[in-house]
Each structure stands twice: as structure tokens, then as C-alpha cells.
Design an enzyme around this catalytic site. Sequence first.
Site, PDB file in Angstrom:
ATOM      1  N   ASP A 140       0.810  -1.215   0.000  1.00  0.00           N
ATOM      2  CA  ASP A 140       0.000   0.000   0.000  1.00  0.00           C
ATOM      3  C   ASP A 140       0.846   1.269   0.000  1.00  0.00           C
ATOM      4  O   ASP A 140       0.580   2.195  -0.774  1.00  0.00           O
ATOM      5  CB  ASP A 140      -0.940  -0.017   1.217  1.00  0.00           C
ATOM      6  CG  ASP A 140      -1.724   1.268   1.344  1.00  0.00           C
ATOM      7  OD1 ASP A 140      -2.714   1.428   0.621  1.00  0.00           O
ATOM      8  OD2 ASP A 140      -1.328   2.126   2.156  1.00  0.00           O
ATOM      9  N   GLY A 168      -4.515   2.419  -1.072  1.00  0.00           N
ATOM     10  CA  GLY A 168      -3.981   1.641  -2.193  1.00  0.00           C
ATOM     11  C   GLY A 168      -4.576   0.251  -2.214  1.00  0.00           C
ATOM     12  O   GLY A 168      -5.071  -0.226  -3.246  1.00  0.00           O
ATOM     13  N   ASP A 169      -4.555  -0.416  -1.058  1.00  0.00           N
ATOM     14  CA  ASP A 169      -5.149  -1.747  -0.944  1.00  0.00           C
ATOM     15  C   ASP A 169      -6.666  -1.696  -1.061  1.00  0.00           C
ATOM     16  O   ASP A 169      -7.281  -2.527  -1.742  1.00  0.00           O
ATOM     17  CB  ASP A 169      -4.778  -2.375   0.405  1.00  0.00           C
ATOM     18  CG  ASP A 169      -3.344  -2.875   0.447  1.00  0.00           C
ATOM     19  OD1 ASP A 169      -2.783  -3.169  -0.627  1.00  0.00           O
ATOM     20  OD2 ASP A 169      -2.782  -2.966   1.547  1.00  0.00           O
ATOM     21  N   LEU A 170      -7.276  -0.749  -0.370  1.00  0.00           N
ATOM     22  CA  LEU A 170      -8.738  -0.700  -0.333  1.00  0.00           C
ATOM     23  C   LEU A 170      -9.330  -0.372  -1.695  1.00  0.00           C
ATOM     24  O   LEU A 170     -10.388  -0.903  -2.069  1.00  0.00           O
ATOM     25  CB  LEU A 170      -9.199   0.324   0.711  1.00  0.00           C
ATOM     26  CG  LEU A 170      -8.816   0.011   2.156  1.00  0.00           C
ATOM     27  CD1 LEU A 170      -9.312   1.111   3.089  1.00  0.00           C
ATOM     28  CD2 LEU A 170      -9.385  -1.341   2.590  1.00  0.00           C
TER      29      LEU A 170
END
Length: 396
Positions: A140, A168-170
Site C-alpha cells: 500500500d 492503495g489496498d482498499l
Amino acid sequence: MQPSLTGVRILDLSRMLSGDFGSILLGDSGAEIIKIEDPDGGDPLRQMPPHFLKGESAYFLSINRNKKSITLDLTKEKGRAIFYELVKKSDVVFDNFRPGILEKLGADYETIKKHNPKIISCSISSYGATGPYKDLPGFDLVIQALSGAMSFTGEPGREPVRMGIPMGDLAGSLYAVYAISTALYAREKTGQGQRIDLSLLDCLVSLLTYVAQYYFIGNEISQPIGSGHMSVVPYRVYQTKDGHLTVAVFVEKFWGKLCESIGLAECADDPKYCSTAMRLKNRDEVNELLGKKFRTETTDHWIKKLSADGIPAAPVNTVDQVFSNPQVLHRKMVVEINHPKCGKYKMLGHPIKTTGCPDGPNEPPPLLGEHTEEILDKLLGYRLTEIEQLKKDRVI
């Protein structure tokens, strides 16, 4: 009426936040999520510090409800054979491996569609399956930096900072849910499965929206502006006598109301402040004017006053204040889970409310391999002796 994805079965090979968060959303929407984990330890998030409840990681518990867990070694021939049997009875295979790993495991789209031509394969990786970065590792923090989002996050003149939540991940997880849902709908129309290739970098870059357009059209390279906004003033955090509050005058009608509410009625029609364009031009002066006023009273005083006058404003809540907020509680964004090992504990609710399932399914996160025998027996028809042999062979 049932949740929208009831009857959909998803084989979840993913690990870590970018995959686990996506599959929890799918499970919350009614899909059956079969989380396939390595017999040796399972999802690494099961060991994520610092907080544990009776040996179960709080991080893992937060993003793995409404799932079943089966342990299965895909590096072994018997493990892959079981996986292919599951593929035949499933709708989606979901993963967040680096490009090339699926091929090594025999779980890539070209292989699994031979076992189920209607299967949908969704892969999330840092940079996608193509391009010069495709084989590079990324998390992320790296994605936030590369996407440009970090370059204008934070206070002017300070070091760049990451967003407080791992966007970034979400972002990748949210796009995965969207992509899988549209692929399922497309399959209803065409009868065909498909492969979905998602890049975390692509997903976060896509969220730059107007910031990108300001660059494309105005050649403006966004810089840190703290809690402020590139296009609107006042729209930021202000210090009060005892804390902080936010004020969001995003449309013109609220400017005059704000001035009247806080005792600065003379500023409403002042030529220097009477339009968004003029307030942008005089940003520092406007913020100093409002900041001086807000510092004279407490946050609670101003929130009561501004709310009563219909002006968008809020205190800057800490996490404990969020979970005692009456609106958050009314919307059941805090739910109670009854876990077979941990007992009862609270976790976040599901934000999508439907007529058929207003609270969403709330099955506890699975123990490692908790549903292995159930799935092999009831879904695939394995006999007890066969299951015991698979255990001896360390396939499950």
C-alpha cells in the site's frame, strides 16, 4: 428478499488486506466465500500483531467474517485435483498473487476454464499482469507513493505522508467487488466467464479524478494543502478554543449562512469574499478571519450553532468517538459477532443496507481449516477414510 450475491460461490485464494477486504465485502453481500489456505499457517494476517483476542489476530478478525476456511496444498497434485473439483462447482476464483504464481499453482484462468468454462477469474496485483513493473513487489505505501496521492497529502512544507487508511489496498478491493459483480451479470447475459486483471496502481490512479483533470487541462501539479481544498474556500479544519472542527462551504449558498451564523454577517457580501473565485484568491485572509473567530469558543459550541443553522460542519472525531456517535450506531455500523474461540466481540458493520437483509450476514471469521471436512464431505462427496488419508498426506 435475499442479499444480492446469494447463491454465488467464490474460491478465495487471496492473502493480506487487498484480497481479504474484497472477499469480506462479497461475503457480506451474500456470496459463499471458501477461503483456501495453506495447511502450514494459512493467511499471514492470522499472525499480524499487535492485538490478539484469545490467540486470534484482531487484524485478521477485522476482514474475514462470512467466510469458510479450507486448508489445501496447491503445490501437490492431490491438492490441485481437489481445487479443480471446487472450480467446477464455483462461480469465481479470486486471488491477489504476483503475476506468474497462479501459473505455477495450476490455478491460472487458462487452466481453470478447462474445468469450468463459465468460471470468472479475478486477480489483484500491485501493477497488473502486464507492463514493465509487473514483476515488482509492492504494498500500500508504495502504491500511494507511485500513484501521486502521497505527493499532495499532508501539510505544506512538510514531508509527504500516507493516507491514514490504506487506500492503495482498499481501492483495489473495491474495484474487485465491482468487477466481479459486473462479470457475474455479464455471464447471466452471455453465458461466458472471463478473466479480470486488476492493478492496485491503476485503481488508485483512477481515484485522482479532478486532481488529474486539473493537470491535463490547467497543467496544475497539486501540492499539499493540509485539510483544505484546491477549489473551495472555506473547506478545512479550524482550531477552536478546545479542539478542532471542520467547515465545508462547497456550494455558494452556505457562505452567507456561515457568516450570519458565526457573527460575521458583514463578510457575506464583501467583494473580496462574495464568490468562490474571490475566496480562493484571498484564501489566507479568509482562513485567518474564520480561524480567529472559531478560536473564541469551544468545538461543542460551534457544532451546535452551525448544525442548527444548517451549515455542513463536524468535529474531528477520534476512533472512540466514532463508535459512540448516535448516527453510526443507528446505522448499525457496529455489530456483535459470536466467535467459536473468542466469544462475543464487536466489529464494523456492513454499509450496504437492503430490504431483504438490512444488517448483512454476520458469520464469524473462520478458524484455520475449520470447514475443510465439511466442504470435502458435503460439497465434493469425499468419504471419511479419504479425508483422513488426505490429512496423512498433508494435502489438507
